[in-house]
Scaffold this motif. Sequence first.
Motif, PDB file in Angstrom:
ATOM      1  N   LEU A  98       0.829  -1.202   0.000  1.00 34.27           N
ATOM      2  CA  LEU A  98       0.000   0.000   0.000  1.00 34.27           C
ATOM      3  C   LEU A  98       0.867   1.256   0.000  1.00 34.27           C
ATOM      4  N   ARG A  99       1.926   1.267   0.798  1.00 35.67           N
ATOM      5  CA  ARG A  99       2.823   2.427   0.839  1.00 35.67           C
ATOM      6  C   ARG A  99       3.528   2.618  -0.498  1.00 35.67           C
ATOM      7  N   ALA A 100       3.938   1.523  -1.113  1.00 38.98           N
ATOM      8  CA  ALA A 100       4.598   1.624  -2.419  1.00 38.98           C
ATOM      9  C   ALA A 100       3.647   2.204  -3.462  1.00 38.98           C
ATOM     10  N   ALA A 101       2.401   1.722  -3.461  1.00 35.49           N
ATOM     11  CA  ALA A 101       1.428   2.199  -4.443  1.00 35.49           C
ATOM     12  C   ALA A 101       1.139   3.684  -4.258  1.00 35.49           C
ATOM     13  N   SER A 102       0.940   4.117  -3.002  1.00 39.42           N
ATOM     14  CA  SER A 102       0.631   5.526  -2.769  1.00 39.42           C
ATOM     15  C   SER A 102       1.798   6.428  -3.151  1.00 39.42           C
ATOM     16  N   GLY A 103       3.038   5.983  -2.861  1.00 35.69           N
ATOM     17  CA  GLY A 103       4.202   6.785  -3.211  1.00 35.69           C
ATOM     18  C   GLY A 103       4.403   6.901  -4.710  1.00 35.69           C
ATOM     19  N   LEU A 104       4.262   5.791  -5.428  1.00 38.88           N
ATOM     20  CA  LEU A 104       4.474   5.815  -6.869  1.00 38.88           C
ATOM     21  C   LEU A 104       3.359   6.575  -7.589  1.00 38.88           C
ATOM     22  N   LEU A 105       2.133   6.493  -7.060  1.00 43.63           N
ATOM     23  CA  LEU A 105       1.027   7.218  -7.684  1.00 43.63           C
ATOM     24  C   LEU A 105       1.148   8.729  -7.490  1.00 43.63           C
ATOM     25  N   LEU A 106       1.882   9.168  -6.470  1.00 43.45           N
ATOM     26  CA  LEU A 106       2.119  10.598  -6.302  1.00 43.45           C
ATOM     27  C   LEU A 106       2.834  11.198  -7.506  1.00 43.45           C
ATOM     28  N   LEU A 107       3.604  10.369  -8.209  1.00 43.68           N
ATOM     29  CA  LEU A 107       4.350  10.860  -9.369  1.00 43.68           C
ATOM     30  C   LEU A 107       3.428  11.339 -10.488  1.00 43.68           C
ATOM     31  N   VAL A 108       2.227  10.792 -10.552  1.00 48.28           N
ATOM     32  CA  VAL A 108       1.312  11.144 -11.657  1.00 48.28           C
ATOM     33  C   VAL A 108       0.096  11.918 -11.158  1.00 48.28           C
ATOM     34  N   ALA A 109       0.029  12.212  -9.855  1.00 46.18           N
ATOM     35  CA  ALA A 109      -1.119  12.938  -9.312  1.00 46.18           C
ATOM     36  C   ALA A 109      -0.910  14.441  -9.474  1.00 46.18           C
ATOM     37  N   HIS A 110      -2.014  15.152  -9.664  1.00 41.27           N
ATOM     38  CA  HIS A 110      -1.958  16.605  -9.826  1.00 41.27           C
ATOM     39  C   HIS A 110      -3.090  17.233  -9.038  1.00 41.27           C
ATOM     40  N   GLY A 111      -2.811  18.359  -8.420  1.00 42.10           N
ATOM     41  CA  GLY A 111      -3.845  19.075  -7.695  1.00 42.10           C
ATOM     42  C   GLY A 111      -4.035  18.562  -6.288  1.00 42.10           C
ATOM     43  N   PHE A 112      -4.592  19.424  -5.430  1.00 44.44           N
ATOM     44  CA  PHE A 112      -4.757  19.132  -4.009  1.00 44.44           C
ATOM     45  C   PHE A 112      -5.588  17.889  -3.775  1.00 44.44           C
ATOM     46  N   TRP A 113      -6.719  17.769  -4.476  1.00 48.72           N
ATOM     47  CA  TRP A 113      -7.662  16.689  -4.185  1.00 48.72           C
ATOM     48  C   TRP A 113      -7.201  15.343  -4.715  1.00 48.72           C
ATOM     49  N   GLN A 114      -6.316  15.314  -5.680  1.00 50.31           N
ATOM     50  CA  GLN A 114      -5.713  14.042  -6.101  1.00 50.31           C
ATOM     51  C   GLN A 114      -4.598  13.634  -5.143  1.00 50.31           C
ATOM     52  N   LEU A 115      -3.882  14.640  -4.642  1.00 50.86           N
ATOM     53  CA  LEU A 115      -2.759  14.338  -3.759  1.00 50.86           C
ATOM     54  C   LEU A 115      -3.219  13.929  -2.359  1.00 50.86           C
ATOM     55  N   LEU A 116      -4.314  14.514  -1.868  1.00 49.42           N
ATOM     56  CA  LEU A 116      -4.736  14.298  -0.483  1.00 49.42           C
ATOM     57  C   LEU A 116      -4.944  12.823  -0.133  1.00 49.42           C
ATOM     58  N   PRO A 117      -5.729  12.045  -0.908  1.00 49.28           N
ATOM     59  CA  PRO A 117      -5.920  10.641  -0.507  1.00 49.28           C
ATOM     60  C   PRO A 117      -4.623   9.842  -0.531  1.00 49.28           C
ATOM     61  N   LEU A 118      -3.721  10.170  -1.440  1.00 52.04           N
ATOM     62  CA  LEU A 118      -2.456   9.446  -1.518  1.00 52.04           C
ATOM     63  C   LEU A 118      -1.566   9.768  -0.321  1.00 52.04           C
ATOM     64  N   VAL A 119      -1.534  11.047   0.076  1.00 55.51           N
ATOM     65  CA  VAL A 119      -0.753  11.430   1.252  1.00 55.51           C
ATOM     66  C   VAL A 119      -1.352  10.794   2.505  1.00 55.51           C
ATOM     67  N   ALA A 120      -2.685  10.756   2.586  1.00 54.94           N
ATOM     68  CA  ALA A 120      -3.351  10.153   3.741  1.00 54.94           C
ATOM     69  C   ALA A 120      -3.041   8.665   3.834  1.00 54.94           C
ATOM     70  N   VAL A 121      -3.119   7.956   2.702  1.00 51.28           N
ATOM     71  CA  VAL A 121      -2.815   6.522   2.698  1.00 51.28           C
ATOM     72  C   VAL A 121      -1.359   6.284   3.072  1.00 51.28           C
ATOM     73  N   GLY A 122      -0.456   7.116   2.556  1.00 52.14           N
ATOM     74  CA  GLY A 122       0.955   6.966   2.902  1.00 52.14           C
ATOM     75  C   GLY A 122       1.208   7.188   4.378  1.00 52.14           C
ATOM     76  N   SER A 123       0.543   8.194   4.973  1.00 50.82           N
ATOM     77  CA  SER A 123       0.702   8.460   6.399  1.00 50.82           C
ATOM     78  C   SER A 123       0.126   7.316   7.229  1.00 50.82           C
ATOM     79  N   LEU A 124      -1.041   6.821   6.833  1.00 57.59           N
ATOM     80  CA  LEU A 124      -1.640   5.684   7.532  1.00 57.59           C
ATOM     81  C   LEU A 124      -0.729   4.464   7.464  1.00 57.59           C
ATOM     82  N   GLY A 125      -0.164   4.211   6.293  1.00 60.75           N
ATOM     83  CA  GLY A 125       0.737   3.071   6.129  1.00 60.75           C
ATOM     84  C   GLY A 125       2.002   3.208   6.946  1.00 60.75           C
ATOM     85  N   GLU A 126       2.519   4.428   7.059  1.00 59.28           N
ATOM     86  CA  GLU A 126       3.730   4.645   7.846  1.00 59.28           C
ATOM     87  C   GLU A 126       3.511   4.300   9.315  1.00 59.28           C
TER      88      GLU A 126
END
Length: 465
Positions: A98-126
């Motif tokens: 899950l952490r790998a997926a959220s980190g790699l998807l950040l590379l193609v995400a744009h804008g606040f609302w695309q980034l927010l769920p990925l950052v949240a998942v990464g923080s939860l996974g950490e």
Amino acid sequence: MQGAPMVERAQRALRIPDIPGGADGRRMLWINLVDKIGSGLWLSVTALYFVVVAGLDTGSTGLLLGLGGVAGIAGAPLAGRLADRIPLTRVLLAVQILRAASGLLLLVAHGFWQLLPLVAVGSLGERAAAVLTKLFAARVAGQDRPRYQAVQRTVVNLGYTIGGLAASAALALGTTAVYRLLLLGDGLSFVLVAVMVARCAEPPSATRTVIARPPAEAALGTGAGAGAGAGAGAGVGDAGKAGPCAPARAANPWRDTGYLAYAALDSVMFLYGCALTVGLPLWIVTRTTAPHGLAAAVFVVNTVLVVLLQVRLARYGSSSRVAADSLRQVAAWFVLACATTAFAVLDARWAATVAVVASAVAFTVVEMIQSAISWELSVSLAPAQAQGSYVGVHGLAQSTARCVGPLLLTAGVMAAGPAGWLAFGAVLAAAALLQRRLVLRRLAEARPEPAETPLSVVPVTVSEQ
């Protein structure tokens, strides 16, 4: 066959201590090293990435990281609860993927609302990975968990240092491609960690083990009216009748007021982390005459001391009673750390510099001692049948301190000046002493644990049946 003795002789010659937990204990240390190297690459540039590459302004970046941190709070209790119900290694593997997926998807995400769920998942996974790694270490190291924790913290700091130095060197180029490469390195580190986790054996757990009594023991327990045939037939094959010794129903940490009070006091003491990473650097720059470069040197002092001394200071958490008594030293170091920070406002540049360095050293010493104590008590005060759930709830303590700490330090402690730091030290010391009384009372009231299962009895993991 002669390789093992040669390795042992080499370890003795180089004074390298044996690692508790055997092969899986050593493998988890490598997992931690790779994980923290990747995290070090990303943590150094997180805010800069969202501003320079993602195009957010500083306000949106702060909101993004703040909301993501709030989501991460749920990671600790959720992971602990799952680890009591399904194999820990499977949960950890899923978390790393899950952490790998959220980190790699950040590379193609744009804008606040695309980034927010990925950052949240990464923080939860950490936060989930931190709890699961702690549980794994506690289970494979057994009574040697304080020494294992010390070695693990040393490895973690080495990983952060390597990753941070690599990120600093890469940032000298200052291009957006460099930021993307650092994020890619972070994501790929989790992929490698997932592969390494998949090779780890599942550690023993009281919550998922059913013990079948051997025939002789079953015969003794059937009473005088039972014949020999009853004793001979009570074995693994009759596990559903009289053979198994099923674990007791797991306790609920949310109803254990004593443990919740212990965790709440730990959340207060964990504020030292924000004092070291947020309060002290800002205090140096805004209120003292010390060189501003010391704000960065604080982290160097912290890392070097942890690498050199953490294993030695593990003795403060060598047992539950020792850990409880050591909270008096923690209280004294809290007072010293905050007092030297307050005195850093002295006009003389040399005096301010000495006070800042002394503060950094004191906060680092209290970090090493308190982390050893917290590791031991969070595990030993938890019932064996619900260890994952309890340690997961304890994980909320550090997550809460991370969320509340920066605002408390900047708007409260620093705004009050030197008196604010003295009051902060008094509060931390009072929390340590109060926790000592609470823990000693709990240890005195604790009932003796049931006798360990004889080595001749083979444990059968329920999930494998």
